[in-house]
Design a protein around this motif. Structure first.
Motif, PDB file in Angstrom:
ATOM      1  N   TYR A  52      -2.588  36.956 -23.269  1.00 57.10           N
ATOM      2  CA  TYR A  52      -1.894  38.217 -23.522  1.00 57.10           C
ATOM      3  C   TYR A  52      -2.900  39.314 -23.862  1.00 57.10           C
ATOM      4  CZ  TYR A  52       2.203  35.231 -24.248  1.00 57.10           C
ATOM      5  OH  TYR A  52       3.203  34.304 -24.103  1.00 57.10           O
ATOM      6  N   ILE A  53      -2.654  40.495 -23.341  1.00 58.62           N
ATOM      7  CA  ILE A  53      -3.438  41.674 -23.695  1.00 58.62           C
ATOM      8  C   ILE A  53      -2.458  42.716 -24.229  1.00 58.62           C
ATOM      9  CG2 ILE A  53      -4.824  43.595 -22.804  1.00 58.62           C
ATOM     10  CD1 ILE A  53      -5.998  41.589 -20.760  1.00 58.62           C
ATOM     11  N   PHE A  54      -2.815  43.307 -25.362  1.00 55.08           N
ATOM     12  CA  PHE A  54      -2.009  44.367 -25.952  1.00 55.08           C
ATOM     13  C   PHE A  54      -2.850  45.640 -25.976  1.00 55.08           C
ATOM     14  CE2 PHE A  54      -0.568  40.354 -27.666  1.00 55.08           C
ATOM     15  CZ  PHE A  54       0.794  40.426 -27.476  1.00 55.08           C
ATOM     16  N   LEU A  55      -2.272  46.742 -25.530  1.00 55.29           N
ATOM     17  CA  LEU A  55      -2.961  48.037 -25.493  1.00 55.29           C
ATOM     18  C   LEU A  55      -2.190  49.060 -26.307  1.00 55.29           C
ATOM     19  CD1 LEU A  55      -3.820  48.339 -21.691  1.00 55.29           C
ATOM     20  CD2 LEU A  55      -5.296  47.533 -23.521  1.00 55.29           C
ATOM     21  N   ASN A  56      -2.932  49.950 -26.930  1.00 57.49           N
ATOM     22  CA  ASN A  56      -2.334  51.031 -27.701  1.00 57.49           C
ATOM     23  C   ASN A  56      -1.750  52.066 -26.746  1.00 57.49           C
ATOM     24  OD1 ASN A  56      -2.079  53.547 -29.260  1.00 57.49           O
ATOM     25  ND2 ASN A  56      -3.026  52.334 -30.890  1.00 57.49           N
ATOM     26  N   GLN A  57      -0.543  52.489 -27.031  1.00 62.52           N
ATOM     27  CA  GLN A  57       0.149  53.460 -26.177  1.00 62.52           C
ATOM     28  C   GLN A  57      -0.442  54.859 -26.245  1.00 62.52           C
ATOM     29  OE1 GLN A  57       4.113  53.236 -27.747  1.00 62.52           O
ATOM     30  NE2 GLN A  57       3.678  54.601 -29.473  1.00 62.52           N
ATOM     31  N   GLU A  61      -5.475  57.788 -20.004  1.00 56.80           N
ATOM     32  CA  GLU A  61      -5.542  56.891 -18.844  1.00 56.80           C
ATOM     33  C   GLU A  61      -6.927  56.254 -18.685  1.00 56.80           C
ATOM     34  OE1 GLU A  61      -5.064  57.006 -14.031  1.00 56.80           O
ATOM     35  OE2 GLU A  61      -3.856  58.405 -15.202  1.00 56.80           O
ATOM     36  N   PRO A  62      -8.023  57.033 -18.744  1.00 62.69           N
ATOM     37  CA  PRO A  62      -9.346  56.385 -18.635  1.00 62.69           C
ATOM     38  C   PRO A  62      -9.625  55.421 -19.795  1.00 62.69           C
ATOM     39  CG  PRO A  62      -9.549  58.746 -18.247  1.00 62.69           C
ATOM     40  CD  PRO A  62      -8.143  58.495 -18.742  1.00 62.69           C
TER      41      PRO A  62
END
Length: 142
Positions: A52-57, A61-62
């Motif tokens: 699983y990968i979690f990214l901050n919203q 975009e870059p």
């Protein structure tokens, strides 16, 4: 893992899936990712035999592509470790797995062909043209 091996891994996945987009590669590899309100830029977790990968919203975009590429590096090279990407700090960390994940991201997002396309520019200038911090180039090997 040395830089040449990382470059070969990235090359393999780029050719196999015909993309350098870290989100698309994650999809092909069955790595689940979610974007939401988390307390860091991103993290990779290996839970119940799934990646699983979690990214901050709130990432641009870059930034999201960079963090995703970094976390994808962990998912590919450090499958069973839980790793956290701390914004503005991970590119400075000296731990082996963070350096490897940064190298993976640099090789994925900054292909040699892009650098050869701009022979009169510095690596820092090329990174900025591509939308990334010049720090990414510290991990790029030609």
């Amino acid at each position: 893992m040395d830089n040449k091996q990382i470059k070969q891994i990235v090359s393999y996945y780029c050719k196999k899936f015909n993309t350098r987009n870290p989100f698309e590669i994650a999809d092909y590899l069955g790595i689940l990712y979610q974007i939401g309100d988390i307390g860091c830029s991103g993290c990779y977790m290996f839970l119940k035999n799934h990646r699983y990968i979690f990214l901050n919203q709130n990432l641009s975009e870059p930034e999201a592509r960079m963090v995703m590429a970094h976390e994808l590096g962990h998912a590919v090279m450090h499958r069973k470790e839980n790793c956290y990407f701390i914004r503005n700090k991970t590119l400075l960390l000296n731990s082996k797995i963070e350096i490897e994940a940064n190298t993976f991201a640099a090789e994925l997002l900054m292909p040699d062909e892009l650098i050869w396309e701009y022979p009169d520019m510095t690596l820092d200038q090329i990174a900025r043209i591509a939308g990334y911090s010049e720090q990414i180039m510290k991990f790029k090997k030609l």
